[in-house]
Motif scaffolding. Sequence first.
Motif, PDB file in Angstrom:
ATOM      1  N   ARG A  97     -29.152   4.319 -16.018  1.00 26.70           N
ATOM      2  CA  ARG A  97     -29.070   3.046 -16.749  1.00 26.70           C
ATOM      3  C   ARG A  97     -29.738   3.264 -18.097  1.00 26.70           C
TER       4      ARG A  97
ATOM      5  N   GLN B  67     -21.551  -2.562 -10.128  1.00 24.87           N
ATOM      6  CA  GLN B  67     -21.662  -3.998  -9.932  1.00 24.87           C
ATOM      7  C   GLN B  67     -20.273  -4.603  -9.731  1.00 24.87           C
TER       8      GLN B  67
ATOM      9  N   PRO C  67     -35.088  -1.937 -17.281  1.00 22.73           N
ATOM     10  CA  PRO C  67     -35.517  -2.498 -15.991  1.00 22.73           C
ATOM     11  C   PRO C  67     -34.350  -2.715 -15.027  1.00 22.73           C
ATOM     12  N   SER C  68     -34.654  -2.622 -13.735  1.00 22.51           N
ATOM     13  CA  SER C  68     -33.650  -2.891 -12.695  1.00 22.51           C
ATOM     14  C   SER C  68     -34.362  -3.138 -11.383  1.00 22.51           C
ATOM     15  N   THR C  69     -33.842  -4.053 -10.601  1.00 19.61           N
ATOM     16  CA  THR C  69     -34.281  -4.187  -9.212  1.00 19.61           C
ATOM     17  C   THR C  69     -33.139  -3.777  -8.277  1.00 19.61           C
ATOM     18  N   ARG C  70     -31.986  -4.472  -8.402  1.00 18.33           N
ATOM     19  CA  ARG C  70     -30.880  -4.275  -7.467  1.00 18.33           C
ATOM     20  C   ARG C  70     -30.226  -2.892  -7.580  1.00 18.33           C
ATOM     21  N   THR C  71     -29.843  -2.505  -8.788  1.00 25.33           N
ATOM     22  CA  THR C  71     -29.070  -1.266  -8.913  1.00 25.33           C
ATOM     23  C   THR C  71     -29.916  -0.082  -8.450  1.00 25.33           C
TER      24      THR C  71
ATOM     25  N   LEU D 137     -26.929 -11.412 -10.726  1.00 26.26           N
ATOM     26  CA  LEU D 137     -28.390 -11.483 -10.670  1.00 26.26           C
ATOM     27  C   LEU D 137     -28.995 -10.423 -11.610  1.00 26.26           C
ATOM     28  N   PRO D 138     -30.174 -10.602 -12.139  1.00 27.82           N
ATOM     29  CA  PRO D 138     -31.081 -11.723 -11.891  1.00 27.82           C
ATOM     30  C   PRO D 138     -30.580 -13.011 -12.550  1.00 27.82           C
TER      31      PRO D 138
HETATM   32  N1   CP Z   1     -27.123  -6.798 -11.058  1.00 27.40           N
HETATM   33  C1   CP Z   1     -27.982  -5.896 -11.560  1.00 27.40           C
HETATM   34  O1   CP Z   1     -27.585  -4.946 -12.234  1.00 27.40           O
HETATM   35  O2   CP Z   1     -29.295  -6.137 -11.264  1.00 27.40           O
HETATM   36  P1   CP Z   1     -30.512  -5.229 -11.744  1.00 27.40           P
HETATM   37  O3   CP Z   1     -30.594  -5.368 -13.255  1.00 27.40           O
HETATM   38  O4   CP Z   1     -31.727  -5.793 -11.056  1.00 27.40           O
HETATM   39  O5   CP Z   1     -30.213  -3.809 -11.352  1.00 27.40           O
END
Ligand code: CP
Length: 308
Positions: free
Chosen positions: A106, A137, A53-57, A267-268
């Motif tokens: 990822r 990051q 899972p990922s939101t930001r990356t 984050l998260p």
């Molecule tokens: N900081 C980071 O990698 O966030 P995600 O897991 O949401 O991508």
Amino acid sequence: MKMFKNRDIISMVDFSREEIDHILDVAERVEKDPTGCHDLLNNKILALLFFEPSTRTRMSFESAMYKLGGKCIDLGAIDASSLKKGESFTDTIKVISKYADLMVIRHPAEGAARYASEIVDIPVINGGDGTGQHPTQTLLDLFTLKKENKLERVNIGILGDLRYSRTVHSLVYALTLYNVDMTFIYPPSLRLPDWILEHLIKNDIRYKECNNIDEVIGDIDVLYITRIQKERFPDISEYYAVSDSYKVTKSLLVSKAKDDLILLHPLPKKNEIEKELDDTPYAKYFLQVEYGVYVRMALLGLIMGVFD
Ligand code: CP
């Protein structure tokens, strides 16, 4: 300086100080004029392969690619791909490399991005490999420190899950290239891996270790907080033994911290930062999110050869 064109971005171990500073300089140029870059990657395609899972990356790479005029294709949910039918990781990567100009991966296995970079002809960016590294990051963390004038002659506290957090592993390694002191604060079972501690000792890096944030909060200039990485624990009872073992509160900072302390977090976040801190001048974690887009635009442009 090693050229960036067509380069894989796998680990901070692969970067010199000069190279990191160059990426941060390009990110600063992008930040000053993001709209000036709107067509630089016309006709280029970035493939997104997220096996975790990922939101930001994931979304910041998408945003960065669109802001540069490029396009993205996304493997999407693993269960909706032919991996579900038994296709191998190797074949999947090889196939997708024929559809795109570069890829972000990822994966839960440490070394997966490095392996992918060895079997495809397009550049590979590591979007986080298990407990290994998360180099992009780290680049946005360093960019934030630079923008806040806290990348030289400061004491950087790193709090939380130092054992399993890949953002910490990348960041600590990169910070050894800068003139900073480091203070590691962690529950006893979540100490940094030996290979990083050995690297610190070998390079005479100044660092301290402790288990209680209250003891050191007054001495630090930056506090980089991490979530405990529940998903990495081989034995879930070990996670529950430490899951509520630290929390940064407003009352702690107001009573004991330097006035200009800043809080960073990849984050998260969950319960390790009191919510009341989100709207205080200490909190820079949502600014990190914004800077992540400029840094990833800089990286994509450098790898595709449109930035010097
Ligand atoms: N900081 C980071 O990698 O966030 P995600 O897991 O949401 O991508």
